[in-house]
Scaffold this motif. Sequence first.
Motif, PDB file in Angstrom:
ATOM      1  N   ALA A 103       0.843  -1.199   0.000  1.00 44.58           N
ATOM      2  CA  ALA A 103       0.000   0.000   0.000  1.00 44.58           C
ATOM      3  C   ALA A 103       0.876   1.246   0.000  1.00 44.58           C
ATOM      4  CB  ALA A 103      -0.920   0.000   1.210  1.00 44.58           C
ATOM      5  N   HIS A 104       0.477   2.238  -0.779  1.00 50.33           N
ATOM      6  CA  HIS A 104       1.300   3.438  -0.947  1.00 50.33           C
ATOM      7  C   HIS A 104       1.559   4.166   0.369  1.00 50.33           C
ATOM      8  CE1 HIS A 104      -1.926   6.512  -0.517  1.00 50.33           C
ATOM      9  NE2 HIS A 104      -2.698   5.496  -0.831  1.00 50.33           N
ATOM     10  N   ASP A 105       0.550   4.221   1.253  1.00 52.61           N
ATOM     11  CA  ASP A 105       0.752   4.952   2.507  1.00 52.61           C
ATOM     12  C   ASP A 105       1.657   4.171   3.465  1.00 52.61           C
ATOM     13  OD1 ASP A 105      -1.226   3.073   2.636  1.00 52.61           O
ATOM     14  OD2 ASP A 105      -2.667   4.308   3.704  1.00 52.61           O
ATOM     15  N   ASP A 106       1.592   2.832   3.411  1.00 53.10           N
ATOM     16  CA  ASP A 106       2.523   2.037   4.225  1.00 53.10           C
ATOM     17  C   ASP A 106       3.956   2.248   3.744  1.00 53.10           C
ATOM     18  OD1 ASP A 106       0.470   1.005   5.743  1.00 53.10           O
ATOM     19  OD2 ASP A 106       0.274  -0.830   4.569  1.00 53.10           O
ATOM     20  N   TRP A 107       4.137   2.306   2.440  1.00 49.91           N
ATOM     21  CA  TRP A 107       5.471   2.483   1.879  1.00 49.91           C
ATOM     22  C   TRP A 107       6.026   3.862   2.223  1.00 49.91           C
ATOM     23  CZ3 TRP A 107       8.631  -1.102   0.113  1.00 49.91           C
ATOM     24  CH2 TRP A 107       9.741  -0.746  -0.660  1.00 49.91           C
ATOM     25  N   ASP A 108       5.162   4.858   2.216  1.00 47.22           N
ATOM     26  CA  ASP A 108       5.613   6.224   2.524  1.00 47.22           C
ATOM     27  C   ASP A 108       6.080   6.370   3.969  1.00 47.22           C
ATOM     28  OD1 ASP A 108       5.158   7.195  -0.023  1.00 47.22           O
ATOM     29  OD2 ASP A 108       3.120   7.886   0.415  1.00 47.22           O
ATOM     30  N   LYS A 109       5.564   5.529   4.853  1.00 49.75           N
ATOM     31  CA  LYS A 109       5.937   5.618   6.270  1.00 49.75           C
ATOM     32  C   LYS A 109       7.329   5.055   6.547  1.00 49.75           C
ATOM     33  CE  LYS A 109       1.141   5.226   7.852  1.00 49.75           C
ATOM     34  NZ  LYS A 109       0.154   4.346   8.530  1.00 49.75           N
ATOM     35  N   LEU A 110       7.851   4.253   5.638  1.00 46.92           N
ATOM     36  CA  LEU A 110       9.153   3.623   5.845  1.00 46.92           C
ATOM     37  C   LEU A 110      10.264   4.647   5.666  1.00 46.92           C
ATOM     38  CD1 LEU A 110       8.470   0.326   3.878  1.00 46.92           C
ATOM     39  CD2 LEU A 110       8.328   0.687   6.344  1.00 46.92           C
ATOM     40  N   GLN A 111      11.227   4.618   6.565  1.00 45.67           N
ATOM     41  CA  GLN A 111      12.320   5.589   6.575  1.00 45.67           C
ATOM     42  C   GLN A 111      13.580   4.970   5.961  1.00 45.67           C
ATOM     43  OE1 GLN A 111      11.835   8.763   7.633  1.00 45.67           O
ATOM     44  NE2 GLN A 111       9.691   8.189   8.009  1.00 45.67           N
ATOM     45  N   GLY A 112      13.858   5.336   4.736  1.00 44.58           N
ATOM     46  CA  GLY A 112      15.118   4.953   4.117  1.00 44.58           C
ATOM     47  C   GLY A 112      15.122   3.558   3.515  1.00 44.58           C
ATOM     48  N   PRO A 113      16.167   3.250   2.728  1.00 49.90           N
ATOM     49  CA  PRO A 113      16.274   1.960   2.032  1.00 49.90           C
ATOM     50  C   PRO A 113      16.303   0.749   2.956  1.00 49.90           C
ATOM     51  CG  PRO A 113      17.827   3.567   1.123  1.00 49.90           C
ATOM     52  CD  PRO A 113      17.255   4.175   2.357  1.00 49.90           C
ATOM     53  N   SER A 114      16.912   0.891   4.130  1.00 48.24           N
ATOM     54  CA  SER A 114      17.029  -0.270   5.018  1.00 48.24           C
ATOM     55  C   SER A 114      15.671  -0.720   5.528  1.00 48.24           C
ATOM     56  CB  SER A 114      17.957   0.062   6.196  1.00 48.24           C
ATOM     57  OG  SER A 114      17.456   1.173   6.926  1.00 48.24           O
ATOM     58  N   GLN A 115      14.810   0.226   5.917  1.00 44.79           N
ATOM     59  CA  GLN A 115      13.477  -0.143   6.383  1.00 44.79           C
ATOM     60  C   GLN A 115      12.633  -0.727   5.256  1.00 44.79           C
ATOM     61  OE1 GLN A 115      11.192   2.681   8.610  1.00 44.79           O
ATOM     62  NE2 GLN A 115      12.809   3.079  10.119  1.00 44.79           N
ATOM     63  N   LYS A 116      12.775  -0.178   4.057  1.00 41.59           N
ATOM     64  CA  LYS A 116      12.028  -0.697   2.912  1.00 41.59           C
ATOM     65  C   LYS A 116      12.472  -2.120   2.576  1.00 41.59           C
ATOM     66  CE  LYS A 116      11.147   3.862   0.941  1.00 41.59           C
ATOM     67  NZ  LYS A 116      11.404   4.800  -0.187  1.00 41.59           N
ATOM     68  N   LEU A 117      13.768  -2.369   2.643  1.00 38.42           N
ATOM     69  CA  LEU A 117      14.270  -3.720   2.386  1.00 38.42           C
ATOM     70  C   LEU A 117      13.767  -4.693   3.445  1.00 38.42           C
ATOM     71  CD1 LEU A 117      16.091  -5.556   0.685  1.00 38.42           C
ATOM     72  CD2 LEU A 117      18.007  -4.888   2.161  1.00 38.42           C
ATOM     73  N   GLN A 118      13.797  -4.271   4.705  1.00 38.88           N
ATOM     74  CA  GLN A 118      13.309  -5.129   5.783  1.00 38.88           C
ATOM     75  C   GLN A 118      11.815  -5.417   5.616  1.00 38.88           C
ATOM     76  OE1 GLN A 118      15.269  -6.511   8.322  1.00 38.88           O
ATOM     77  NE2 GLN A 118      13.403  -7.740   8.566  1.00 38.88           N
ATOM     78  N   TYR A 119      11.061  -4.425   5.158  1.00 34.92           N
ATOM     79  CA  TYR A 119       9.619  -4.589   4.922  1.00 34.92           C
ATOM     80  C   TYR A 119       9.366  -5.687   3.889  1.00 34.92           C
ATOM     81  CZ  TYR A 119       4.857  -3.300   3.426  1.00 34.92           C
ATOM     82  OH  TYR A 119       3.532  -3.315   3.096  1.00 34.92           O
ATOM     83  N   LEU A 120      10.097  -5.639   2.762  1.00 37.36           N
ATOM     84  CA  LEU A 120       9.902  -6.657   1.722  1.00 37.36           C
ATOM     85  C   LEU A 120      10.407  -8.023   2.202  1.00 37.36           C
ATOM     86  CD1 LEU A 120      10.802  -4.857  -1.634  1.00 37.36           C
ATOM     87  CD2 LEU A 120       8.556  -5.358  -0.670  1.00 37.36           C
ATOM     88  N   GLU A 121      11.489  -8.049   2.952  1.00 34.74           N
ATOM     89  CA  GLU A 121      11.973  -9.330   3.470  1.00 34.74           C
ATOM     90  C   GLU A 121      10.963  -9.981   4.402  1.00 34.74           C
ATOM     91  OE1 GLU A 121      15.683  -8.284   5.248  1.00 34.74           O
ATOM     92  OE2 GLU A 121      16.851  -8.611   3.414  1.00 34.74           O
ATOM     93  N   ASP A 122      10.321  -9.163   5.222  1.00 37.31           N
ATOM     94  CA  ASP A 122       9.287  -9.701   6.128  1.00 37.31           C
ATOM     95  C   ASP A 122       8.106 -10.239   5.342  1.00 37.31           C
ATOM     96  OD1 ASP A 122      10.886  -8.967   8.244  1.00 37.31           O
ATOM     97  OD2 ASP A 122       9.796  -7.124   8.700  1.00 37.31           O
ATOM     98  N   LYS A 123       7.664  -9.479   4.337  1.00 38.37           N
ATOM     99  CA  LYS A 123       6.545  -9.929   3.507  1.00 38.37           C
ATOM    100  C   LYS A 123       6.901 -11.221   2.784  1.00 38.37           C
ATOM    101  CE  LYS A 123       3.375  -6.546   3.692  1.00 38.37           C
ATOM    102  NZ  LYS A 123       1.913  -6.746   3.898  1.00 38.37           N
ATOM    103  N   LEU A 124       8.090 -11.288   2.256  1.00 37.39           N
ATOM    104  CA  LEU A 124       8.532 -12.486   1.545  1.00 37.39           C
ATOM    105  C   LEU A 124       8.647 -13.671   2.489  1.00 37.39           C
ATOM    106  CD1 LEU A 124       9.435 -13.394  -1.279  1.00 37.39           C
ATOM    107  CD2 LEU A 124      11.783 -12.804  -0.628  1.00 37.39           C
ATOM    108  N   GLY A 125       9.156 -13.412   3.684  1.00 40.64           N
ATOM    109  CA  GLY A 125       9.263 -14.492   4.665  1.00 40.64           C
ATOM    110  C   GLY A 125       7.924 -15.068   5.058  1.00 40.64           C
ATOM    111  N   GLU A 126       6.890 -14.217   5.145  1.00 36.95           N
ATOM    112  CA  GLU A 126       5.541 -14.693   5.484  1.00 36.95           C
ATOM    113  C   GLU A 126       5.013 -15.648   4.417  1.00 36.95           C
ATOM    114  OE1 GLU A 126       3.139 -11.264   5.979  1.00 36.95           O
ATOM    115  OE2 GLU A 126       4.254 -10.490   7.706  1.00 36.95           O
ATOM    116  N   LEU A 127       5.310 -15.354   3.156  1.00 35.54           N
ATOM    117  CA  LEU A 127       4.825 -16.223   2.086  1.00 35.54           C
ATOM    118  C   LEU A 127       5.600 -17.532   2.038  1.00 35.54           C
ATOM    119  CD1 LEU A 127       4.196 -13.821  -0.960  1.00 35.54           C
ATOM    120  CD2 LEU A 127       2.543 -14.833   0.600  1.00 35.54           C
ATOM    121  N   LEU A 128       6.914 -17.456   2.191  1.00 34.76           N
ATOM    122  CA  LEU A 128       7.744 -18.653   2.084  1.00 34.76           C
ATOM    123  C   LEU A 128       7.643 -19.545   3.309  1.00 34.76           C
ATOM    124  CD1 LEU A 128      10.940 -17.114   0.440  1.00 34.76           C
ATOM    125  CD2 LEU A 128       9.026 -18.287  -0.640  1.00 34.76           C
ATOM    126  N   ALA A 129       7.153 -19.003   4.414  1.00 34.90           N
ATOM    127  CA  ALA A 129       7.024 -19.791   5.644  1.00 34.90           C
ATOM    128  C   ALA A 129       6.023 -20.913   5.456  1.00 34.90           C
ATOM    129  CB  ALA A 129       6.622 -18.910   6.810  1.00 34.90           C
TER     130      ALA A 129
END
Length: 468
Positions: A442-468
Amino acid sequence: MPAVILGSLPGTWCNIRAGAFPRRTKSYPVKIRHACAFLWAAGNTASLDLSKFTADIQATWPAWYQNACRRLSQAGAGQIMHGPTPAEATVLLHGIAMQCQRLSASARYSLTREREVKGLVEALQVTPPRPCSADYLGVYSTAAQYPSLAALECLSAGAISDCIWALAVLGGGAVYESETDALIQVGQKHRWQGLTPLQAANVCWGLATARHCTPALGNILDGRMAERLCELSPRQMTALLWGCAILLHQPHAALQRLSKYFKADDVTGQTGLSKFGGRQVATCGWALSVLQQQGTPLFSLIWAEICSRPRASFSNKAVLMQLHQVALEANTAGVEIALYDKQGLLEAAKLVWDTEVVNKCSKQGSYYARDIVTTVIGLGLHYVEEDASTGCAVDVSLPQLKIAIEADGPSHRSRNTRQPLGPTLMKQRQLQAAGWQLITVAHDDWDKLQGPSQKLQYLEDKLGELLA
């Protein structure tokens, strides 16, 4: 692009349709009769001529007009000009919208920048007056006091619905967000009571255009209103179903009533759909598919009507793309519709769909999609940007994992609930039916993330939920 030239006022006032005043000739305020002259004009040209309308309102509210159609005086500090009331502004805006609804979106957007239209929207008194000087807030009220809903209390729910529709016609979903939200508050206070079928259809379309979910409106469509929907014209009924599909309203009683209305006449053999144009009947089928109504008698009637018409009735590209989505949803639901297609309509629709998906993927994605791609690179996985191999245009895909990443911009979600809109959910179902797992950002969730590291962690968490 057809439009209606604004003309002179005829002898009767009985045809006014804005709903702000009773339908009696003597009840209309004298001072807006000339200003509303364009409501009954006729004729088609390539542009909308506001000259007659401008002259009329200049004669009706000369001081307000000379003040650049502003409520706040440019001469006296804090002085409020005598201009149209909210009720009068509603009638005028509705009249303008009626005449320009067939114009292109860009032409209508240009109209919103005209000072007369700006002044009428300001006259609704739901947003602060436009400033005339830097110190106006010190003299007048602050923006924190708005929306001022008291000015709209005198309007009926029908007038509110007409105003919402007019603002949606003129400005689409983005220009008049705050005004629309204020009008909705008043409409909810009225509980949307007293709406005619036309007003219910108009406000449903207007709310869908504004991406504002109002469940109470769906309940009204399931009440006594369901028995009166047959009063709507094909265009109005199509707008109603489209609005319900966008906002995911499920008016079951209304849909059941429509299935009886559309049923073939025992004498003539014609259905209630015979008056619908090709684009209208296709949009109705698409709307029911979004609402997952493929197994209902109403959908069967609409699909039978589509298949009974010449293929040339559905030559429009947008219509063919709708029909392809109808076919995908039917297959997902296990409903066989291809057997009734004797003219190769679905094959033509798929060809157009595939071509448009490839064309869309060849273009640069949105800011959110590009930012997500930049972040996906950090995952170290093979990815495809703007992937068309999924059968839909996907922002980013991870083919080896068969995971699609979709950037849900503002147009994908409701403004007030943040829930995905009908077409977005339909696309998600189609991807999942094709065997893809989905990560939606969601665009507003993405806007809340601060910097590349938080955005990368966000996608890693989402990916981990699917692969789990």
